[in-house]
Enzyme design. Sequence first.
Site, PDB file in Angstrom:
ATOM      1  N   GLY A 142       0.822  -1.191   0.000  1.00 50.95           N
ATOM      2  CA  GLY A 142       0.000   0.000   0.000  1.00 50.95           C
ATOM      3  C   GLY A 142       0.862   1.248   0.000  1.00 50.95           C
ATOM      4  N   GLY A 143       0.277   2.363  -0.422  1.00 51.26           N
ATOM      5  CA  GLY A 143       1.006   3.629  -0.409  1.00 51.26           C
ATOM      6  C   GLY A 143       1.456   4.081  -1.779  1.00 51.26           C
TER       7      GLY A 143
ATOM      8  N   CYS B 167       5.486   9.670  -0.697  1.00 52.14           N
ATOM      9  CA  CYS B 167       4.123   9.294  -0.302  1.00 52.14           C
ATOM     10  C   CYS B 167       3.075  10.246  -0.867  1.00 52.14           C
ATOM     11  CB  CYS B 167       3.997   9.199   1.215  1.00 52.14           C
ATOM     12  SG  CYS B 167       5.077   7.960   1.943  1.00 52.14           S
TER      13      CYS B 167
ATOM     14  N   TYR C 259       4.964   6.557  -3.684  1.00 48.23           N
ATOM     15  CA  TYR C 259       6.410   6.418  -3.877  1.00 48.23           C
ATOM     16  C   TYR C 259       7.158   6.648  -2.570  1.00 48.23           C
ATOM     17  CZ  TYR C 259       6.094   6.339  -8.968  1.00 48.23           C
ATOM     18  OH  TYR C 259       5.831   5.981 -10.269  1.00 48.23           O
ATOM     19  N   THR C 260       8.207   5.864  -2.389  1.00 51.59           N
ATOM     20  CA  THR C 260       9.108   6.125  -1.282  1.00 51.59           C
ATOM     21  C   THR C 260      10.531   5.811  -1.712  1.00 51.59           C
ATOM     22  OG1 THR C 260       9.431   5.871   1.102  1.00 51.59           O
ATOM     23  CG2 THR C 260       9.066   3.859  -0.168  1.00 51.59           C
TER      24      THR C 260
ATOM     25  N   HIS D 173      14.342   4.175  -0.530  1.00 54.93           N
ATOM     26  CA  HIS D 173      15.132   3.361   0.383  1.00 54.93           C
ATOM     27  C   HIS D 173      16.594   3.490  -0.005  1.00 54.93           C
ATOM     28  CE1 HIS D 173      11.648   1.677   2.214  1.00 54.93           C
ATOM     29  NE2 HIS D 173      11.270   0.987   1.158  1.00 54.93           N
TER      30      HIS D 173
END
Length: 216
Positions: free
Chosen positions: A70-71, A180, A73-74, A76
């Site tokens: 779920g969600g 996000c 773009y992020t 890492h």
Amino acid sequence: MPEWQISDQLVSYPDALAAMERRVQDIVSGQADELVWLLEHPPLYTAGTSAKPEDLTDPDRFEVFQSRRGGEYTYHGPGQRVAYAMLDLNRRGRDVRRYVWHLEDWVIRTLAAFNVTGERREGRVGVWVARPDKPPLPDGSPAEDKIAAIGVRIRKWITFHGVSINLEPDLSHYDGIIPCGIEGYGVTSLVDLGLPMTLSDLDIALKEAFDATFEP
């Protein structure tokens, strides 16, 4: 309580997805226990199921992976502690909202170990910290930065994906996305807040906070 694993080397995103898929299947079939997996990824962007193409503002900067969590773009990358939680909600309560609340609480308790006040914000995913040292936002409200992201997927009531907390990532790497999908706010880290520490320090706090948050 779950098994805990810590990866000392950077883990590629496809390898992490494959490992989570295997573990979830083994938990479903009763062949494995729950798992909390702490790791770091090389620099990359992931797109959740709600990701909007326009929020990927620099698509050539890093490799982009479809995560199916779920969600939106992020980011890492090194210096960020990713905690993937493969937990059995058949035993812990089949309540997705409650589970996400517990993930937020896990992060907030972890940050509190370093005297950092993490907070929830209605309509904004993740955990936030107030920045009184920064100028107010254009609407006059106090500045806030995001310090942790949350994204989950659930299959047959077994969870995977989880949370990420910024220890000391290169914060400029967030410039290639709208994290996000939330505009107008910054991103911070523990080191950016003036708290130099190691991943081991953070891992100890994560374990203690997990036990307090998800106690049987």
